[in-house]
Enzyme design. Structure first.
Site, PDB file in Angstrom:
ATOM      1  N   GLU A  65       0.814  -1.208   0.000  1.00  0.00           N
ATOM      2  CA  GLU A  65       0.000   0.000   0.000  1.00  0.00           C
ATOM      3  C   GLU A  65       0.852   1.264   0.000  1.00  0.00           C
ATOM      4  O   GLU A  65       1.931   1.294   0.580  1.00  0.00           O
ATOM      5  CB  GLU A  65      -0.881   0.029   1.253  1.00  0.00           C
ATOM      6  CG  GLU A  65      -1.847  -1.128   1.323  1.00  0.00           C
ATOM      7  CD  GLU A  65      -2.615  -1.167   2.630  1.00  0.00           C
ATOM      8  OE1 GLU A  65      -3.759  -1.644   2.604  1.00  0.00           O
ATOM      9  OE2 GLU A  65      -2.080  -0.725   3.662  1.00  0.00           O
ATOM     10  N   ASP A 236      -8.014  -4.672  10.478  1.00  0.00           N
ATOM     11  CA  ASP A 236      -7.535  -3.517   9.716  1.00  0.00           C
ATOM     12  C   ASP A 236      -7.468  -3.754   8.221  1.00  0.00           C
ATOM     13  O   ASP A 236      -6.812  -3.006   7.505  1.00  0.00           O
ATOM     14  CB  ASP A 236      -6.179  -3.073  10.247  1.00  0.00           C
ATOM     15  CG  ASP A 236      -5.122  -4.150  10.071  1.00  0.00           C
ATOM     16  OD1 ASP A 236      -5.469  -5.252   9.601  1.00  0.00           O
ATOM     17  OD2 ASP A 236      -3.963  -3.888  10.395  1.00  0.00           O
TER      18      ASP A 236
END
Lengths: 349, 349
Positions: A65, A236
């Site tokens: 990411e 998450d």
């Protein structure tokens, strides 16, 4: 080693080794408090930031990411991976590094490791939020999941919320033993527990931070009594949660950035319009935090780019005047900006 | 300097200085040819890549962009800024760096400067495309805009397309003089011209690479005759173009990634459904390139993440066995992945 590039062409780099030295130079608890102050200050001016959900590249094994943000003067981004299987191969599940740049000219001003720094900023964020949401005089925390984040969480809660006792539990007793050993002599009463239920005895703060990528139920509905603050860290990413839906329905839910949390957090289990409070509004006084001692508050934390930005700002400000960084020759800097080729030619002798 | 992290925790870093040494170690023209081969190979397997328009953070002064992509095994991204005003302050308009990582475990495997490398890959891409699209036996190029990219373009066209003569023009004669000086003795016939029209005399390839952020008209409709290949580099962001719409309407237009080019390229001036050919299809034989000697072909180039990916792959493969990189202690690597805190404690001695 370099052809004397100008100051602007050199980017200060903080290695893992230097980050650890910086932590010891400042002290773990003072640094956690300092990071919490920077994060709190940036939550207060939340509206000012460019915000975007992280840009994820998914594969069968995990995710890579990029998390960018900007306050209009400084731009920052973090590179971070999440590969649950890595542990089995002796690798970190999460590694990260980050960068700050000058918005005015686009030149990077800091490159830093962020594996250690992310652990610190995640703990500082949890504790900064617990300061607002936990019951008054909370001094005992159940720490469920005793992996890499657990000691950081415990010390941040001590440094920022006055935690006195931490009750550790993990399905793997070796993890609990490791965390207990690391926390010895740190000024906390450390209790190793045999079950999640046991760890929650007398705890006003419950932190869940487990690693398995699945819809797990670390906290079932009947385990959670009134008047606690739940700090849910481990849920998450899509498909990874820790709390039973019943717990969520009994809690007042606080989040960082709803657009991201609804995809990645515990609330991915709820309707897309389930009410949540944005934490920055509690901090700047435009939304209410805890409203009664009996309330269950839940911080559904997934981590947001602004927290990394705050952490990088802190590092930038605190390496000044130290030797805890090296200058990297990352940017080309010809005398005449149009003469990049001439610079290349001259480098050939 | 470090606490002996394992091999995986160390990331090879190629500085600007080492990149320039690598160019001289390999040779400018062989490196341009090598880069073109890597780019061509990745265009051939274009469908395999994760593709996304770049992620831009705009400000009044410029833009900072992240350009990620992945072929499923390797992930790459480039950080790049674009600040037209920088030149006035003696700074580069564009600076860049990039990273490759292992998709399987998320660990970075290369960090590299990309200011010099982007100049090389942009030129290699232009010349690789011109090899497919330019008229047979094209040997003369008009190079309009003699800034940082111009010498790279000229040498790439020589190395890859057999260019013999380059005709330079810039509104600033000092830029032309600089480019002509840098290209002296490189095996090209170099002609400094007094106007864009003059530079186009006898040229079968016309490269436009000017820097002003505006809707400019470097090539008007009546300047462009039949049977040329236009390599349009400078129109690469919203509001920045170089060609008159009339030129576009008479050309067969080839692009990298239409979703991005329609926003950033010359074709932002055209209807959103104006026909374009994707260059990767010409290369893998599923679309036609030039179909007659009289045709005007136009490569509306804005730069795409896959080209950076190819360039980083090339660098990764070519620094092996050299001393043209240093190992950066960028990733935390505790013996026990769950014991990040223990690693931090032990670093404190």
């Amino acid at each position: 080693m370099t052809l004397s590039p100008s100051d602007k062409a050199l980017v200060p780099f903080v290695s893992v080794d230097n980050m650890m030295k910086l932590v010891h130079h400042i002290g773990v608890e003072p640094m956690l408090r300092g990071l919490a102050d920077y994060i709190e200050a940036d939550f207060r001016r939340w509206e000012l930031f460019d915000k975007t959900p992280r840009i994820a590249s998914h594969s069968a094994e995990g995710v890579i990411e990029l998390m960018p943000t900007s306050d209009g003067e400084v731009y920052g981004f973090k590179y971070v991976n999440g590969h649950p299987k890595n542990t089995r191969e002796g690798l970190q599940t999460v590694t990260a590094f980050g960068l700050l740049a000058n918005v005015g000219n686009g030149y990077p001003v800091l490159l830093s490791e962020m594996t250690v720094l992310t652990a610190l900023r995640t703990a500082a964020t949890s504790a900064m939020v617990a300061k607002y949401l936990a019951p008054r005089d909370a001094d005992t925390m159940a720490m469920i999941g005793n992996g890499a984040q657990s000691e950081f969480q415990s010390l941040a809660m001590k440094a920022i919320c006055g935690l006195k006792s931490v009750r550790l539990y993990d399905i793997d007793p070796a993890a609990t033993e490791k965390a207990a050993r690391n926390l010895t002599g740190m000024g906390l009463d450390v209790v190793a527990c045999r079950s999640a239920e046991d760890s929650m005895e007398g705890a006003q703060i419950i932190t869940t931070c487990t690693a398995d990528k699945q819809y797990a139920t670390i906290l079932t509905d009947n385990m959670v009594g009134a008047g606690v603050h739940i700090n849910a860290i481990g849920g998450d990413c899509p498909g990874k949660t820790e709390l039973a839906p019943g717990v969520l329905h009994r809690s007042t839910i606080f989040v960082e950035y709803p657009e991201q949390t609804r995809i990645e957090g515990e609330i991915q289990q709820l309707a897309p319009d389930h009410p949540v409070t944005e934490m920055w509004q509690v901090i700047n006084g435009t939304a209410r935090g805890r409203t009664s001692p009996e309330e269950i508050t839940l911080f559904d934390s997934v981590g947001f780019a602004i927290e990394d930005f705050s952490a990088l700002r802190y590092v930038r400000d605190h390496i000044a005047g130290t030797d805890l960084y090296m200058d990297l020759d990352l940017l080309a800097d010809p005398d005449d900006p149009r003469d990049l080729f001439g610079m290349l030619l001259r480098a050939g002798g």
